[in-house]
Write an enzyme that holds these catalytic residues in place. Structure first.
Site, PDB file in Angstrom:
ATOM      1  N   SER A 149       0.860  -1.184   0.000  1.00 43.13           N
ATOM      2  CA  SER A 149       0.000   0.000   0.000  1.00 43.13           C
ATOM      3  C   SER A 149       0.887   1.221   0.000  1.00 43.13           C
ATOM      4  O   SER A 149       2.016   1.186   0.521  1.00 43.13           O
ATOM      5  CB  SER A 149      -0.895   0.008   1.242  1.00 43.13           C
ATOM      6  OG  SER A 149      -1.543   1.258   1.392  1.00 43.13           O
ATOM      7  N   TYR A 173      -1.074  -1.275  10.466  1.00 42.12           N
ATOM      8  CA  TYR A 173      -1.266  -1.595   9.044  1.00 42.12           C
ATOM      9  C   TYR A 173      -0.180  -0.936   8.211  1.00 42.12           C
ATOM     10  O   TYR A 173       0.463  -1.581   7.376  1.00 42.12           O
ATOM     11  CB  TYR A 173      -2.643  -1.129   8.575  1.00 42.12           C
ATOM     12  CG  TYR A 173      -2.904  -1.398   7.114  1.00 42.12           C
ATOM     13  CD1 TYR A 173      -3.398  -2.626   6.690  1.00 42.12           C
ATOM     14  CD2 TYR A 173      -2.639  -0.420   6.150  1.00 42.12           C
ATOM     15  CE1 TYR A 173      -3.630  -2.880   5.343  1.00 42.12           C
ATOM     16  CE2 TYR A 173      -2.864  -0.667   4.808  1.00 42.12           C
ATOM     17  CZ  TYR A 173      -3.363  -1.899   4.402  1.00 42.12           C
ATOM     18  OH  TYR A 173      -3.575  -2.149   3.065  1.00 42.12           O
TER      19      TYR A 173
END
Length: 250
Positions: A149, A173
């Site tokens: 990401s 994350y």
């Protein structure tokens, strides 16, 4: 070792593929003629999803694979070896967000959320890749795609002009994806003398269940970078970090 007929096509496996970007990655690879294994923790859900794609005439089969379970990973490796004898493409797509998105202070996210996040997003990627490497080496020129990401980009997070500069509410994350990027660089270096290519990708801010329906692009567009890296030619890059043809800052 018995090898099932795949009409000479490549064999791919996509983790976390029963919905969202993973499912669409399976669809697009299969549409490109790749015999694609749709992997999910729940075999029944994987079978259901695979049957729908088979109904579209696509070369897809289901396989059970929980990236946080060593026995599940080993069973999947044995199944792929028995059915196909090799693996041309591994897309490490499985990922979770375990944090409370309402809590904006990184220091207040509980340690358990960190452990759960890294168990899937990093350790699951490493364990799955390590287990499948012998089958990837058995392919003529394998490809490994690690779904990361832009939230894993330390450069973007440190740049006040970046659109993600203030997006610090899910630190576990973000850090797990930074670690995936590091793993990508290390593995690509290890495999630099082989035909195997390893790259990290940012799908984009995609309208998926993980984002509670929020996002800027649709799921088919979100799968495109994974698919393009999975289908790289021999002169394609390795050890990179990409989004829709753009190289991202580490």
């Amino acid at each position: 070792m018995s090898i099932s007929p795949t009409n000479g096509s490549k064999v791919a496996l996509v983790t976390g593929a029963t919905r969202g970007i993973g499912l669409e990655t399976v669809r697009q690879l299969a549409q490109a003629g790749v015999h694609t294994l749709l992997a999910g923790r729940d075999r029944s859900r994987a079978v259901e999803a695979a049957l729908k794609l088979q109904g579209e005439g696509l070369p897809v089969e289901a396989i059970a694979l929980d990236v946080t379970d060593t026995a599940s990973i080993q069973a999947a490796v044995q199944e792929v070896a028995r059915r196909h004898g090799r693996l041309d493409i591994l897309v490490n797509n499985a990922g979770i967000v375990a944090e409370d998105k309402r809590q904006t202070k990184p220091s207040l996210q509980p340690l358990q959320a960190w452990r759960e996040t890294f168990e899937t997003n990093l350790f699951g990627v490493v364990a799955t890749t390590q287990a499948f490497l012998p089958l990837l080496h058995s392919a003529p020129a394998a490809r490994i795609v690690n779904v990361s990401s832009v939230l894993g980009s330390l450069g973007a997070h440190s740049d006040p002009a970046s659109p993600i500069y203030e997006f610090k509410g899910i630190p576990a994350y973000n850090a797990s994806k930074s670690a995936v990027n590091s793993w990508t660089v290390h593995l690509a270096y290890e495999l630099r003398g082989t035909p195997i290519k390893v790259n990290a990708v940012h799908p984009g801010y995609v309208k998926t269940d993980m984002n509670a329906g929020e996002g800027e692009i649709d799921i088919p567009t979100g799968a495109k970078t994974s698919v393009s890296m999975a289908l790289l030619d021999a002169d394609g890059p390795t050890g990179g970090y990409f989004h829709l043809g753009e190289t991202l800052p580490w």
